[in-house]
Design an enzyme around this catalytic site. Structure first.
Site, mmCIF file in Angstrom:
data_model
loop_
_atom_site.group_PDB
_atom_site.id
_atom_site.type_symbol
_atom_site.label_atom_id
_atom_site.label_comp_id
_atom_site.label_asym_id
_atom_site.label_seq_id
_atom_site.Cartn_x
_atom_site.Cartn_y
_atom_site.Cartn_z
ATOM 1 N N ASN A 10 -1.466 -7.026 -7.652
ATOM 2 C CA ASN A 10 0.442 -6.671 -7.686
ATOM 3 C C ASN A 10 0.940 -8.212 -7.256
ATOM 4 O OD1 ASN A 10 2.406 -6.207 -6.893
ATOM 5 N ND2 ASN A 10 2.371 -4.687 -5.570
ATOM 6 N N TRP A 11 1.112 -8.742 -8.045
ATOM 7 C CA TRP A 11 1.798 -9.894 -7.776
ATOM 8 C C TRP A 11 3.276 -10.129 -6.684
ATOM 9 C CZ3 TRP A 11 0.836 -13.716 -12.779
ATOM 10 C CH2 TRP A 11 -0.305 -14.169 -12.669
ATOM 11 N N LYS A 12 3.846 -8.880 -6.827
ATOM 12 C CA LYS A 12 4.750 -8.995 -6.527
ATOM 13 C C LYS A 12 6.277 -9.629 -6.696
ATOM 14 C CE LYS A 12 2.950 -7.019 -2.471
ATOM 15 N NZ LYS A 12 2.735 -6.602 -1.179
ATOM 16 N N HIS A 96 5.458 1.628 -5.204
ATOM 17 C CA HIS A 96 4.714 0.906 -4.139
ATOM 18 C C HIS A 96 6.186 1.304 -2.809
ATOM 19 C CE1 HIS A 96 3.968 -2.566 -1.887
ATOM 20 N NE2 HIS A 96 3.024 -2.827 -2.483
ATOM 21 N N GLU A 98 7.065 -1.303 -0.878
ATOM 22 C CA GLU A 98 8.019 -1.481 -1.055
ATOM 23 C C GLU A 98 9.504 -1.159 -1.899
ATOM 24 O OE1 GLU A 98 5.835 -5.369 -1.770
ATOM 25 O OE2 GLU A 98 5.289 -5.399 0.038
ATOM 26 N N GLU A 168 -2.002 2.680 0.812
ATOM 27 C CA GLU A 168 -1.975 1.390 0.778
ATOM 28 C C GLU A 168 -0.684 1.636 2.562
ATOM 29 O OE1 GLU A 168 -1.475 -1.688 -1.666
ATOM 30 O OE2 GLU A 168 0.421 -0.661 -1.549
ATOM 31 N N GLY A 174 0.268 -6.794 3.968
ATOM 32 C CA GLY A 174 1.082 -8.487 3.851
ATOM 33 C C GLY A 174 0.884 -9.470 4.863
ATOM 34 N N SER A 214 -4.336 -6.323 2.480
ATOM 35 C CA SER A 214 -4.891 -7.163 3.351
ATOM 36 C C SER A 214 -5.928 -7.153 2.953
ATOM 37 C CB SER A 214 -4.607 -7.343 4.812
ATOM 38 O OG SER A 214 -2.805 -7.332 4.783
ATOM 39 N N GLY A 235 -2.286 -8.076 -3.010
ATOM 40 C CA GLY A 235 -0.973 -8.558 -3.386
ATOM 41 C C GLY A 235 -1.081 -10.670 -2.992
ATOM 42 N N GLY A 236 -1.469 -10.426 -1.411
ATOM 43 C CA GLY A 236 -1.776 -12.190 -1.619
ATOM 44 C C GLY A 236 -2.343 -13.103 -1.786
HETATM 45 P P1 13P Z 1 -1.490 -7.575 0.701
HETATM 46 O O1 13P Z 1 -2.598 -7.831 -0.143
HETATM 47 O O2 13P Z 1 -0.874 -8.822 0.531
HETATM 48 O O3 13P Z 1 -1.586 -6.587 1.983
HETATM 49 O O4 13P Z 1 -0.239 -6.456 -0.117
HETATM 50 C C1 13P Z 1 -0.540 -5.073 -0.446
HETATM 51 C C2 13P Z 1 -0.165 -4.476 -1.593
HETATM 52 O O5 13P Z 1 0.806 -4.535 -0.939
HETATM 53 C C3 13P Z 1 -1.040 -4.673 -2.947
HETATM 54 O O6 13P Z 1 0.301 -4.232 -3.546
#
Ligand code: 13P
Length: 250
Positions: A10-12, A96, A98, A168, A174, A214, A235-236
């Site tokens: 998930n590149w956000k 998600h 967010e 999640e 994050g 994470s 994510g990251g």
């Molecule tokens: P991180 O891996 O950056 O913690 O993000 C997780 C996430 O929200 C994937 O959708």
């Protein structure tokens, strides 16, 4: 039947089309021939066409990060399932945290998005997870059950064939804090039981439940070795081709 793991990026809101092209140039050779797991990259909508073109003919599928429930209409800033399909997109993330936290996404809109995505035949990754206060107040199981029941509302087992759930925990996103593999597995078991209530035991035993929060190359193998964990939503650590490839190959 063992569940094939799904490792999703998930590149956000990161990367331009040029950066997307560069990512695939570097990433595809690192995972070529990898068939053990399903690999998906979900970039921002602006990069979907570039990602799809770059990954064509490879073992990497492309997903969107959100989808609207109507096929078209006056819904500024939204994208429909039909539009994603027209581009060759096969996967989508729905609900998600967010989106729930910053963009007013509710259990009801998650349900509408999920229903539309599944009906369109998209493999739909529905996200659930508790915030820190809920965990600390012992409410995790209740929150997960509520989010699942509301997300799955009026969806039949037949329609849900391409459903994937991502657990999640919001406090792990994050933050560098990961749920321990045992803690994640417990939450996954709650989700699977809820899926069994709604869709039946057979469906639930085949349902893939991903962990997100994470995930890094260093912790991927201990998380993935849990029988209850059927993949990761990253994510990251998915933004760098080497790091995402290392997670894929945990
Ligand atoms: P991180 O891996 O950056 O913690 O993000 C997780 C996430 O929200 C994937 O959708």
């Amino acid at each position: 039947m063992p569940r094939k793991k799904l490792i999703a990026a998930n590149w956000k809101m990161y990367k331009t089309p040029d950066q997307t092209r560069d990512f695939f140039r570097d990433f595809l050779p690192l995972v070529s021939g990898h068939t053990r797991d399903e690999i998906v990259v979900c970039p921002p909508d602006i990069d979907l066409a570039t990602a799809h073109g770059s990954a064509k003919g490879s073992n990497v599928a492309i997903g969107a990060q959100n989808v609207h429930w109507k096929p078209e209409g006056a819904f500024t800033g939204e994208t429909s399932a039909a539009m994603l399909l027209a581009l060759g997109i096969t996967h989508v993330i729905v609900g998600h945290s967010e989106r729930r936290q910053y963009f007013g996404e509710t259990d009801d809109t998650v349900n509408m998005r999920l229903k539309a995505a599944l009906e369109a035949g998209l493999t739909s990754i529905c996200c659930v997870g508790e915030v820190l206060e809920e965990r600390e107040s012992g409410l995790t199981d209740d929150v997960l059950r509520r989010q699942c029941v509301r997300a799955f509302h009026t969806i039949s087992a037949k329609k849900a064939a391409k459903l994937v759930v991502a657990y999640e925990p919001v406090w792990a996103i994050g933050t560098g804090k990961t749920a321990t593999p045992e803690l994640a597995a417990e939450a996954h078991a709650v989700i699977r039981r809820e899926a069994a209530e709604v869709f039946g035991d057979e469906f639930a035993s085949g349902l893939r439940i991903l962990y997100g929060g994470s995930v890094k190359p260093e912790n991927a193998s201990s998380l993935m070795s849990q029988e209850e964990i059927d993949g990761a939503l990253v994510g990251g650590a998915s933004l760098d081709p080497k790091s995402f490839a290392a997670i894929v190959k945990y």
